[in-house]
Scaffold this active site. Structure first.
Site, PDB file in Angstrom:
ATOM      1  N   ASN A 133       4.526   0.571  -4.326  1.00 10.98           N
ATOM      2  CA  ASN A 133       4.294   0.869  -5.787  1.00 10.98           C
ATOM      3  C   ASN A 133       5.600   1.327  -6.552  1.00 10.98           C
ATOM      4  O   ASN A 133       6.044   2.352  -6.458  1.00 10.98           O
ATOM      5  CB  ASN A 133       3.061   1.830  -6.127  1.00 10.98           C
ATOM      6  CG  ASN A 133       1.814   1.620  -5.228  1.00 10.98           C
ATOM      7  OD1 ASN A 133       0.999   0.742  -5.922  1.00 10.98           O
ATOM      8  ND2 ASN A 133       1.899   2.223  -4.008  1.00 10.98           N
ATOM      9  N   SER A 173      -2.822  11.864  -9.536  1.00 14.00           N
ATOM     10  CA  SER A 173      -1.698  11.166  -8.788  1.00 14.00           C
ATOM     11  C   SER A 173      -1.006  11.808  -7.865  1.00 14.00           C
ATOM     12  O   SER A 173      -0.865  12.830  -7.677  1.00 14.00           O
ATOM     13  CB  SER A 173      -0.901  10.519 -10.098  1.00 14.00           C
ATOM     14  OG  SER A 173      -1.398   9.536 -10.567  1.00 14.00           O
ATOM     15  N   GLU A 181      -4.779  -2.171 -15.173  1.00 13.09           N
ATOM     16  CA  GLU A 181      -4.420  -0.705 -14.969  1.00 13.09           C
ATOM     17  C   GLU A 181      -4.191  -0.083 -16.459  1.00 13.09           C
ATOM     18  O   GLU A 181      -3.572   0.963 -16.329  1.00 13.09           O
ATOM     19  CB  GLU A 181      -3.480  -0.467 -14.097  1.00 13.09           C
ATOM     20  CG  GLU A 181      -3.717  -1.049 -12.804  1.00 13.09           C
ATOM     21  CD  GLU A 181      -2.526  -0.924 -11.666  1.00 13.09           C
ATOM     22  OE1 GLU A 181      -2.272   0.180 -11.193  1.00 13.09           O
ATOM     23  OE2 GLU A 181      -1.990  -2.068 -11.320  1.00 13.09           O
ATOM     24  N   SER A 233      -3.465  -0.124  -7.969  1.00 15.33           N
ATOM     25  CA  SER A 233      -4.668   0.844  -7.789  1.00 15.33           C
ATOM     26  C   SER A 233      -5.776   0.404  -7.234  1.00 15.33           C
ATOM     27  O   SER A 233      -6.972   0.548  -7.626  1.00 15.33           O
ATOM     28  CB  SER A 233      -4.921   1.152  -9.316  1.00 15.33           C
ATOM     29  OG  SER A 233      -3.798   1.911 -10.185  1.00 15.33           O
ATOM     30  N   GLU A 290       1.580  -1.508   1.171  1.00 11.92           N
ATOM     31  CA  GLU A 290       2.407  -2.050   0.033  1.00 11.92           C
ATOM     32  C   GLU A 290       3.467  -0.891  -0.632  1.00 11.92           C
ATOM     33  O   GLU A 290       3.140   0.169  -0.229  1.00 11.92           O
ATOM     34  CB  GLU A 290       1.059  -2.466  -1.188  1.00 11.92           C
ATOM     35  CG  GLU A 290       0.403  -1.244  -1.750  1.00 11.92           C
ATOM     36  CD  GLU A 290      -0.597  -1.853  -2.693  1.00 11.92           C
ATOM     37  OE1 GLU A 290      -0.243  -2.076  -3.847  1.00 11.92           O
ATOM     38  OE2 GLU A 290      -1.818  -1.364  -2.346  1.00 11.92           O
ATOM     39  N   ASP A 345       2.361   3.002   0.590  1.00  7.95           N
ATOM     40  CA  ASP A 345       0.868   2.985   1.249  1.00  7.95           C
ATOM     41  C   ASP A 345       0.888   2.494   2.636  1.00  7.95           C
ATOM     42  O   ASP A 345       1.538   1.520   3.096  1.00  7.95           O
ATOM     43  CB  ASP A 345       0.036   2.720   0.371  1.00  7.95           C
ATOM     44  CG  ASP A 345      -0.150   3.265  -1.193  1.00  7.95           C
ATOM     45  OD1 ASP A 345       0.363   4.360  -1.096  1.00  7.95           O
ATOM     46  OD2 ASP A 345      -0.699   2.695  -1.830  1.00  7.95           O
TER      47      ASP A 345
END
EC number: 6.3.2.4
Length: 321
Positions: free
Chosen positions: A280, A289, A15, A147, A278, A262
């Site tokens: 982040n 974003s 990333e 991502s 998940e 998410d």
């Protein structure tokens, strides 16, 4: 109060490009806020800790803004170094970072707290060429990347083969082990949590509608490939459940500053169809974003969001420059 802020960015993980874009916005915001800014790119190849420590301390920061995504900035490695150097930094600490980067471990930690997630297990990639690990459809992905890097959805109608062909492009060609999860049909939702401890609050729910395919890396970071609906047009009960699960995940894991969780929601099952995917701990801060977008929806502009994260970092370290 004027601060000396070092922006830690780049790195050698998958990333890197996202981190560099996030950092540009953060640098501009810190300059708008009147802070003294020093960008520090970790480089494209792994660096030894001694060299990185020397580069960091040479910037004489009051606080580090950690703009790294994925390894090594989201997995606890950089956090451990900064703790040893006793330099305040934004976002989560060592323990929360190390757990949250591991998707399967995260699910195991959160399950006793009522956070529902798809069934799954870690598998050897080589075994995929002999038999499916789960009934189709299922999802394959690295267990420690963000991502949507390396995600594949395997269905009865996909061209992966049955079993998956060795020459078919997919994450099995790049990762020795993968997380296999039951595929949850439905809508893509995400929730930002801002703050730490009892001060943490869920902002709102965004629905993500890719123009085609699923919400993969390209859909996340290419303008026009995903429609963001913020706040999401969903029942109040689903929004409340997603926000509650996100707060639970943030607090149970001990996340700091900001996190983004998410979800997939199978609307045919109402509340029972909401699944955590998940969390982040270093969510993106790019123009596309979701964290800045949700903050803006609640009246928090980008520079103010950056300042809130800096303040949180200093409070966590009990530093008053």
């Amino acid at each position: 109060m004027t601060l000396r802020v070092t922006i830690l960015m780049g790195g050698w993980g998958a990333e890197r490009a996202v981190s560099l874009v996030s950092a540009q916005g953060i640098i501009a915001a810190c300059q708008t806020l009147g802070h003294h800014v020093t960008p520090l790119d970790m480089g494209e190849t792994p660096a030894d800790g001694t060299t990185l420590a020397a580069r960091l301390t040479a910037t004489t920061p009051d606080v580090i803004f950690n703009a790294l995504h994925g390894t090594p900035g989201e997995d606890g490695v950089v956090q451990g170094l900064l703790d040893l150097l006793r330099i305040p930094y934004t976002h989560s600490g060592v323990t929360a970072s190390a757990i949250a980067i591991d998707k399967q471990l995260t699910k195991a930690v959160l399950a006793p707290h009522g956070v529902r997630a798809p069934a799954g297990r870690i598998i050897e990639s080589a075994g995929l060429h002999h038999a499916d690990p789960l009934p189709r459809p299922y999802v394959l992905k690295p267990f420690n990347e963000g991502s949507s890097v390396g995600v594949a959805i395997v269905t009865d109608h996909s061209n992966h083969g049955s079993p998956i062909g060795r020459d078919v492009a997919g994450p099995w060609q790049h990762y020795a082990t993968l997380l296999a999860e039951t595929y949850i049909a439905g809508r893509e939702l995400t929730v930002t949590v801002l703050g730490s401890g009892e001060k943490a609050r869920a902002l709102c729910v965004t629905e993500l509608r890719p123009v085609s395919g699923f919400y993969d890396y390209d859909a996340k970071y290419t303008d026009g490939l995903t429609i963001h609906i913020c706040p999401a047009d969903i029942p109040a009960s689903i929004a409340a459940a997603a926000c509650e699960m996100s707060l639970t995940a943030h607090r149970v894991l001990g996340c700091r500053g900001v996190s983004r969780s998410d979800y997939r929601w199978d609307e045919s099952r109402d509340d029972a169809g909401l699944y955590f995917i998940e969390i982040n701990t270093q969510p993106g801060m790019t123009p596309l974003s979701l964290v800045p977008e949700q903050a803006k929806a609640l009246g928090i502009d980008y520079p103010t969001l950056v300042q809130l994260l800096l303040d949180d970092a200093l409070e966590a370290a009990h530093v008053r420059p």
